[in-house]
Design a protein around this motif. Structure first.
Motif, PDB file in Angstrom:
ATOM      1  N   THR A  22       3.029  -5.695 -19.174  1.00 32.93           N
ATOM      2  CA  THR A  22       3.512  -6.985 -18.680  1.00 32.93           C
ATOM      3  C   THR A  22       2.416  -7.854 -18.089  1.00 32.93           C
ATOM      4  O   THR A  22       2.583  -9.074 -17.982  1.00 32.93           O
ATOM      5  N   GLY A  23       1.307  -7.232 -17.664  1.00 32.57           N
ATOM      6  CA  GLY A  23       0.280  -7.986 -16.962  1.00 32.57           C
ATOM      7  C   GLY A  23       0.678  -8.360 -15.545  1.00 32.57           C
ATOM      8  O   GLY A  23       0.001  -9.174 -14.905  1.00 32.57           O
ATOM      9  N   GLY A  24       1.774  -7.764 -15.053  1.00 32.43           N
ATOM     10  CA  GLY A  24       2.273  -8.080 -13.727  1.00 32.43           C
ATOM     11  C   GLY A  24       1.629  -7.245 -12.636  1.00 32.43           C
ATOM     12  O   GLY A  24       0.795  -6.373 -12.891  1.00 32.43           O
ATOM     13  N   LYS A  25       2.034  -7.530 -11.409  1.00 26.91           N
ATOM     14  CA  LYS A  25       1.526  -6.815 -10.249  1.00 26.91           C
ATOM     15  C   LYS A  25       2.534  -5.757  -9.800  1.00 26.91           C
ATOM     16  O   LYS A  25       3.733  -5.874 -10.034  1.00 26.91           O
ATOM     17  N   VAL A  26       2.026  -4.738  -9.121  1.00 31.97           N
ATOM     18  CA  VAL A  26       2.855  -3.663  -8.570  1.00 31.97           C
ATOM     19  C   VAL A  26       2.706  -3.671  -7.051  1.00 31.97           C
ATOM     20  O   VAL A  26       1.591  -3.762  -6.536  1.00 31.97           O
ATOM     21  N   ILE A  27       3.831  -3.592  -6.360  1.00 26.63           N
ATOM     22  CA  ILE A  27       3.803  -3.549  -4.905  1.00 26.63           C
ATOM     23  C   ILE A  27       4.455  -2.254  -4.430  1.00 26.63           C
ATOM     24  O   ILE A  27       5.522  -1.862  -4.911  1.00 26.63           O
ATOM     25  N   GLY A  28       3.793  -1.550  -3.534  1.00 26.67           N
ATOM     26  CA  GLY A  28       4.309  -0.295  -3.013  1.00 26.67           C
ATOM     27  C   GLY A  28       5.007  -0.526  -1.677  1.00 26.67           C
ATOM     28  O   GLY A  28       4.526  -1.293  -0.843  1.00 26.67           O
ATOM     29  N   ALA A  41      12.061 -10.915  -7.923  1.00 26.77           N
ATOM     30  CA  ALA A  41      12.229 -12.324  -8.308  1.00 26.77           C
ATOM     31  C   ALA A  41      10.892 -12.998  -8.566  1.00 26.77           C
ATOM     32  O   ALA A  41      10.813 -13.970  -9.327  1.00 26.77           O
ATOM     33  N   ALA A  42       9.822 -12.484  -7.949  1.00 25.95           N
ATOM     34  CA  ALA A  42       8.480 -13.045  -8.150  1.00 25.95           C
ATOM     35  C   ALA A  42       7.772 -12.427  -9.351  1.00 25.95           C
ATOM     36  O   ALA A  42       6.594 -12.730  -9.595  1.00 25.95           O
ATOM     37  N   GLY A  43       8.458 -11.560 -10.088  1.00 27.76           N
ATOM     38  CA  GLY A  43       7.861 -10.927 -11.260  1.00 27.76           C
ATOM     39  C   GLY A  43       7.025  -9.711 -10.944  1.00 27.76           C
ATOM     40  O   GLY A  43       6.211  -9.268 -11.766  1.00 27.76           O
ATOM     41  N   VAL A  44       7.210  -9.149  -9.747  1.00 29.29           N
ATOM     42  CA  VAL A  44       6.442  -7.993  -9.289  1.00 29.29           C
ATOM     43  C   VAL A  44       7.308  -6.739  -9.396  1.00 29.29           C
ATOM     44  O   VAL A  44       8.527  -6.793  -9.175  1.00 29.29           O
ATOM     45  N   LEU A  45       6.696  -5.606  -9.717  1.00 27.14           N
ATOM     46  CA  LEU A  45       7.417  -4.334  -9.788  1.00 27.14           C
ATOM     47  C   LEU A  45       7.346  -3.623  -8.441  1.00 27.14           C
ATOM     48  O   LEU A  45       6.269  -3.213  -8.013  1.00 27.14           O
ATOM     49  N   PRO A  46       8.475  -3.471  -7.744  1.00 30.77           N
ATOM     50  CA  PRO A  46       8.475  -2.708  -6.489  1.00 30.77           C
ATOM     51  C   PRO A  46       8.518  -1.208  -6.784  1.00 30.77           C
ATOM     52  O   PRO A  46       9.324  -0.744  -7.596  1.00 30.77           O
ATOM     53  N   VAL A  47       7.656  -0.446  -6.138  1.00 37.63           N
ATOM     54  CA  VAL A  47       7.566   1.001  -6.353  1.00 37.63           C
ATOM     55  C   VAL A  47       7.622   1.711  -5.009  1.00 37.63           C
ATOM     56  O   VAL A  47       6.847   1.396  -4.096  1.00 37.63           O
ATOM     57  N   ARG A  48       8.518   2.661  -4.885  1.00 36.64           N
ATOM     58  CA  ARG A  48       8.620   3.437  -3.658  1.00 36.64           C
ATOM     59  C   ARG A  48       7.430   4.385  -3.546  1.00 36.64           C
ATOM     60  O   ARG A  48       7.065   5.067  -4.504  1.00 36.64           O
ATOM     61  N   MET A  49       6.808   4.436  -2.368  1.00 32.66           N
ATOM     62  CA  MET A  49       5.701   5.343  -2.125  1.00 32.66           C
ATOM     63  C   MET A  49       6.283   6.728  -1.820  1.00 32.66           C
ATOM     64  O   MET A  49       6.751   6.970  -0.700  1.00 32.66           O
ATOM     65  N   LEU A  50       6.265   7.605  -2.802  1.00 27.78           N
ATOM     66  CA  LEU A  50       6.811   8.948  -2.646  1.00 27.78           C
ATOM     67  C   LEU A  50       5.680   9.936  -2.387  1.00 27.78           C
ATOM     68  O   LEU A  50       4.692   9.974  -3.116  1.00 27.78           O
ATOM     69  N   ALA A  51       5.854  10.745  -1.356  1.00 30.53           N
ATOM     70  CA  ALA A  51       4.865  11.783  -1.076  1.00 30.53           C
ATOM     71  C   ALA A  51       4.977  12.887  -2.125  1.00 30.53           C
ATOM     72  O   ALA A  51       6.038  13.126  -2.696  1.00 30.53           O
ATOM     73  N   GLN A  52       3.885  13.538  -2.378  1.00 32.50           N
ATOM     74  CA  GLN A  52       3.850  14.648  -3.339  1.00 32.50           C
ATOM     75  C   GLN A  52       2.792  15.624  -2.864  1.00 32.50           C
ATOM     76  O   GLN A  52       1.605  15.348  -2.939  1.00 32.50           O
ATOM     77  N   HIS A  53       3.238  16.760  -2.359  1.00 30.33           N
ATOM     78  CA  HIS A  53       2.309  17.647  -1.672  1.00 30.33           C
ATOM     79  C   HIS A  53       1.173  18.101  -2.588  1.00 30.33           C
ATOM     80  O   HIS A  53       1.387  18.511  -3.726  1.00 30.33           O
ATOM     81  N   GLU A  54      -0.021  17.990  -2.081  1.00 36.77           N
ATOM     82  CA  GLU A  54      -1.197  18.554  -2.716  1.00 36.77           C
ATOM     83  C   GLU A  54      -2.189  18.894  -1.596  1.00 36.77           C
ATOM     84  O   GLU A  54      -2.046  18.408  -0.466  1.00 36.77           O
TER      85      GLU A  54
END
Length: 381
Positions: A22-28, A41-54
């Protein structure tokens, strides 16, 4: 079901592929009160910050000992796991997650970063106006960052996509009310987690087909019906263990579980006020339920509606919010004679210890329980 689990496990790859396509931005985002509709609505993909143990060899240099999910997110940021994220937002809530947000924004000076205040007293007379003003500021910040004007039509489209997603998730939740549900708690949780890390419009198409498949599924059989309470979850290890032991989590009341999608945005002429009322009116976590204490009653109503035999309360170590709220939850469960089992965990749940405790609890609910895996002899008390 494997598709949803893979989406959660491969969420970083999905976001990178979405950006390339898409060429769009991602916001965490860190807290489940984040108004995703505005970013969408601004064309940004919202992504939940999920922990992943390492293995964590670096976070202690940046943040003092805190809850393990927050430390793990710091660890992941410092190691570049979230290098595809263009911006991050934190909503007033958990102090530990705020610490993770503060460290994350300092790892990359080019990150768009925003702190959004959401009143702790959600029922106060002026709370809806305070939050609306905060949302208005966030709209301006998003427009400046993306260069895209957010119109009422854009907000209407985003609200429709997100409300559709909530309705579909509620339909899946309703299927879990059956005497013999057609899906397991781990499957339902993977669906909800996947919804928090991918494009909602794309996910809605997947959910429509998934619900059609569920309606043709055979029931999972007669199992002990449990409810899950406590701190946010980042995987389905606990739900899977419960299922191995012959039970099923038919409902939860987690911040990023059912509380994430339980209520919709009620449209009105003032779109930002509609969003303000939705997020102030959602089922609240302890820090936002410190005035009228509506959370215990909501929990009781869920136990009634989903006919649960018992409740598991799993609190993350150092989660002060749920630690301070337990007295109110325990009180209402005891008053209504609902059996419950409480324990603490972190990102590395002690499997054998948790297994023994759950087997003992389940045998209280259904004596002589035959376990599906593990020891050859069932553990009884």
């Amino acid at each position: 079901m494997e598709k949803f689990k893979q989406l959660v496990e491969n969420r970083h790859e999905y976001a990178k592929a979405w950006k390339a396509k898409t060429g769009g931005k991602v916001i965490g985002w860190f807290e489940p009160y984040f108004p995703e509709e505005i970013a969408y609505a601004a064309g940004v993909l919202p992504v939940r910050m999920l922990a992943q143990h390492e293995p964590d060899t670096i976070s202690d240099k940046w943040v003092y000992a805190s809850c393990y999910p927050a430390s793990d997110l710091v660890n992941m940021f410092l190691k570049g796991r979230y290098d595809y994220v263009d911006g991050i937002v934190n909503v007033e809530g958990c102090q530990w997650m705020f610490n993770a947000f503060e460290v994350a924004k300092n790892t990359n000076p080019n990150l768009f970063q925003h702190y959004l205040f959401l009143p702790d007293y959600t029922d106060a007379y002026t709370s809806k106006d305070v939050l609306r003003s905060e949302l208005e500021v966030f709209v301006r910040k998003m427009e400046e960052w993306t260069g895209n004007k957010i119109t009422d039509a854009d907000l209407d489209r985003a609200i429709d996509v997100y409300n559709t997603n909530r309705r579909l998730l509620r339909r899946i939740a309703e299927l879990r009310r059956a005497d013999q549900p057609v899906l397991f708690g781990s499957e339902a949780m993977n669906v909800v987690l996947a919804c928090q890390v991918m494009d909602k419009a794309e996910m809605n198409d997947i959910l429509e087909k998934f619900i059609e498949e569920l309606e043709e599924r055979k029931p999972a059989g007669d199992r002990i019906r449990l409810m899950l309470l406590g701190s946010e979850t980042f995987d389905t290890s606990l739900e899977e263990l419960v299922e191995e032991l012959g039970a099923n989590i038919v409902i939860d009341e987690l911040d990023n579980g059912t509380s994430y999608y339980w209520n919709e945005v009620i449209l009105q002429k003032d779109r930002l006020m509609a969003l303000s009322l939705r997020y102030l009116g959602r089922p609240h976590n302890p820090i936002k339920d410190n005035n009228w204490r509506r959370r215990p009653q909501h929990i009781f109503e869920l136990t009634e509606d989903f006919h649960v035999d018992g409740v598991i309360i799993a609190k993350q170590i150092y989660c002060h919010l749920h630690g301070s709220d337990n007295y109110a939850v325990w009180k209402i469960l005891r008053e209504r004679n609902i059996p419950f089992h409480f324990f603490e965990r972190d990102m590395t749940m002690p499997y054998e210890e948790t297994e023994q405790r759950l087997v003992a609890f389940m045998n209280m609910l259904r004596p002589g329980l035959t376990r599906l895996v593990g020891w050859h002899q069932p553990m009884t008390i």
